[in-house]
Enzyme design. Structure first.
Site, PDB file in Angstrom:
ATOM      1  N   HIS A 180       0.839  -1.197   0.000  1.00 15.18           N
ATOM      2  CA  HIS A 180       0.000   0.000   0.000  1.00 15.18           C
ATOM      3  C   HIS A 180       0.875   1.247   0.000  1.00 15.18           C
ATOM      4  O   HIS A 180       1.643   1.485   0.932  1.00 15.18           O
ATOM      5  CB  HIS A 180      -0.891  -0.029   1.244  1.00 15.18           C
ATOM      6  CG  HIS A 180      -1.874   1.085   1.336  1.00 15.18           C
ATOM      7  ND1 HIS A 180      -1.816   2.060   2.298  1.00 15.18           N
ATOM      8  CD2 HIS A 180      -2.963   1.373   0.570  1.00 15.18           C
ATOM      9  CE1 HIS A 180      -2.820   2.892   2.149  1.00 15.18           C
ATOM     10  NE2 HIS A 180      -3.526   2.501   1.102  1.00 15.18           N
ATOM     11  N   GLU A 225       0.369  -0.721  -4.717  1.00 15.10           N
ATOM     12  CA  GLU A 225      -0.815   0.152  -4.718  1.00 15.10           C
ATOM     13  C   GLU A 225      -0.366   1.599  -4.679  1.00 15.10           C
ATOM     14  O   GLU A 225       0.567   1.953  -3.952  1.00 15.10           O
ATOM     15  CB  GLU A 225      -1.691  -0.164  -3.497  1.00 15.10           C
ATOM     16  CG  GLU A 225      -3.057   0.485  -3.504  1.00 15.10           C
ATOM     17  CD  GLU A 225      -3.082   1.909  -2.949  1.00 15.10           C
ATOM     18  OE1 GLU A 225      -4.095   2.609  -3.148  1.00 15.10           O
ATOM     19  OE2 GLU A 225      -2.085   2.313  -2.303  1.00 15.10           O
ATOM     20  N   ASP A 255      -1.786   5.978  -5.863  1.00 15.46           N
ATOM     21  CA  ASP A 255      -2.876   6.912  -6.119  1.00 15.46           C
ATOM     22  C   ASP A 255      -2.393   7.914  -7.164  1.00 15.46           C
ATOM     23  O   ASP A 255      -1.192   8.135  -7.305  1.00 15.46           O
ATOM     24  CB  ASP A 255      -3.245   7.675  -4.840  1.00 15.46           C
ATOM     25  CG  ASP A 255      -3.286   6.775  -3.620  1.00 15.46           C
ATOM     26  OD1 ASP A 255      -4.360   6.213  -3.355  1.00 15.46           O
ATOM     27  OD2 ASP A 255      -2.245   6.629  -2.936  1.00 15.46           O
ATOM     28  N   HIS A 311      -1.041  10.465  -2.823  1.00 20.16           N
ATOM     29  CA  HIS A 311      -2.343  10.179  -2.223  1.00 20.16           C
ATOM     30  C   HIS A 311      -3.184  11.411  -1.967  1.00 20.16           C
ATOM     31  O   HIS A 311      -4.354  11.492  -2.361  1.00 20.16           O
ATOM     32  CB  HIS A 311      -2.155   9.410  -0.907  1.00 20.16           C
ATOM     33  CG  HIS A 311      -3.443   9.136  -0.202  1.00 20.16           C
ATOM     34  ND1 HIS A 311      -3.985   9.997   0.741  1.00 20.16           N
ATOM     35  CD2 HIS A 311      -4.316   8.116  -0.301  1.00 20.16           C
ATOM     36  CE1 HIS A 311      -5.128   9.511   1.180  1.00 20.16           C
ATOM     37  NE2 HIS A 311      -5.362   8.365   0.569  1.00 20.16           N
TER      38      HIS A 311
END
Length: 259
Positions: A19, A46, A48, A61
């Site tokens: 993450h 992962e 963003d 993020h």
């Protein structure tokens, strides 16, 4: 085998997602963090994405630089030349998404689209890199997911947005409703174990997802005991900040990928 099987999911599970690359030294969503995860053996990363005011797609993020960098301001209101000067934890630059695709050509990227302005730059970046088989796109916004699907079509893996998750949860309790198109388009559902104190992930939810060919990935799980419980329950993947812990839990079960 899933009716919605996509090359993004062609690795043996359970899938381990780093993450934001992991949280070591506060270097989330940096090349350093992702490189560390890959060196540990992570195949799924992962991240963003946001778009700068001049349309550059950054792996970041928050909507603003304030929390994790030495700069301030909303990414959508800043040109890339200013975002590029910011340093995460005062040390590492904010990467462009295409830099991640280039730096880790064997990795798969699970991408949370944080703003509508990031949708078209994201689809272009995936297309230019020929990375259709190794990117899965999701968002809290079903509208964003639907827009990505409209632009990319079936060659891109997507996860369910909030509306699709709600529909799946209702179906898991034996309710009925016309199945949203998202349930037929997505390859996975990515959810927290609990939402607002209410359990989301249980055997009933897993059965409902698996009947529809959807893998279930749970975020963000940092506790060893919870990791073990979810794996015993039968989830298909876990996203974690604590990448060493998840690696150890899966290795103890003989489920850490070799090589």
């Amino acid at each position: 085998m899933s009716a919605h099987r996509h090359p993004f999911l062609d690795q043996p599970g359970p899938l381990a997602f780093a993450h934001r690359g992991g949280t070591a030294d506060g270097l989330e969503n940096t090349l350093t963090a992702f490189r560390r995860a890959v060196d540990l053996g992570y195949r799924y990363l992962e991240t963003d994405v946001h778009a700068t005011s001049d349309g550059e797609l950054v792996a970041f993020h928050d909507a603003t630089l304030d929390r994790v960098t030495d700069a301030r301001g909303a990414i959508a209101e800043l040109p890339w030349r200013e975002v590029r000067a910011a340093r995460v934890a005062g040390r590492e630059p904010v990467p462009l998404f295409h830099e991640l695709l280039d730096a880790f050509p064997e990795a798969r990227f699970n991408v949370d689209v944080k703003a509508a302005a990031a949708i078209e730059p994201l689809v272009r970046a995936i297309d230019r890199a020929g990375a259709w088989d190794r990117v899965c796109v999701g968002s809290f916004s079903q509208a964003r997911v639907d827009r990505v699907r409209a632009l990319a079509g079936e060659r891109l893996a997507t996860s369910l947005g909030v509306r699709g998750v709600a529909a799946l949860r209702l179906l898991s309790f034996g309710g009925w409703l016309p199945a949203p198109a998202a349930l037929n388009a997505a390859v996975c559902v990515q959810v927290p174990e609990f939402q607002s104190g209410v359990r989301v992930v249980d055997r009933r939810f897993l059965r409902a997802a698996h009947r529809r060919g959807l893998q279930v990935h749970v975020w963000t799980v940092n506790d060893r005991e919870r990791m073990g419980m979810l794996l015993d329950l039968g989830v298909d993947g876990i996203m974690t900040d604590q990448i060493e812990t998840l690696r150890a839990v899966l290795a103890e079960r003989g489920a850490w990928p070799e090589g």
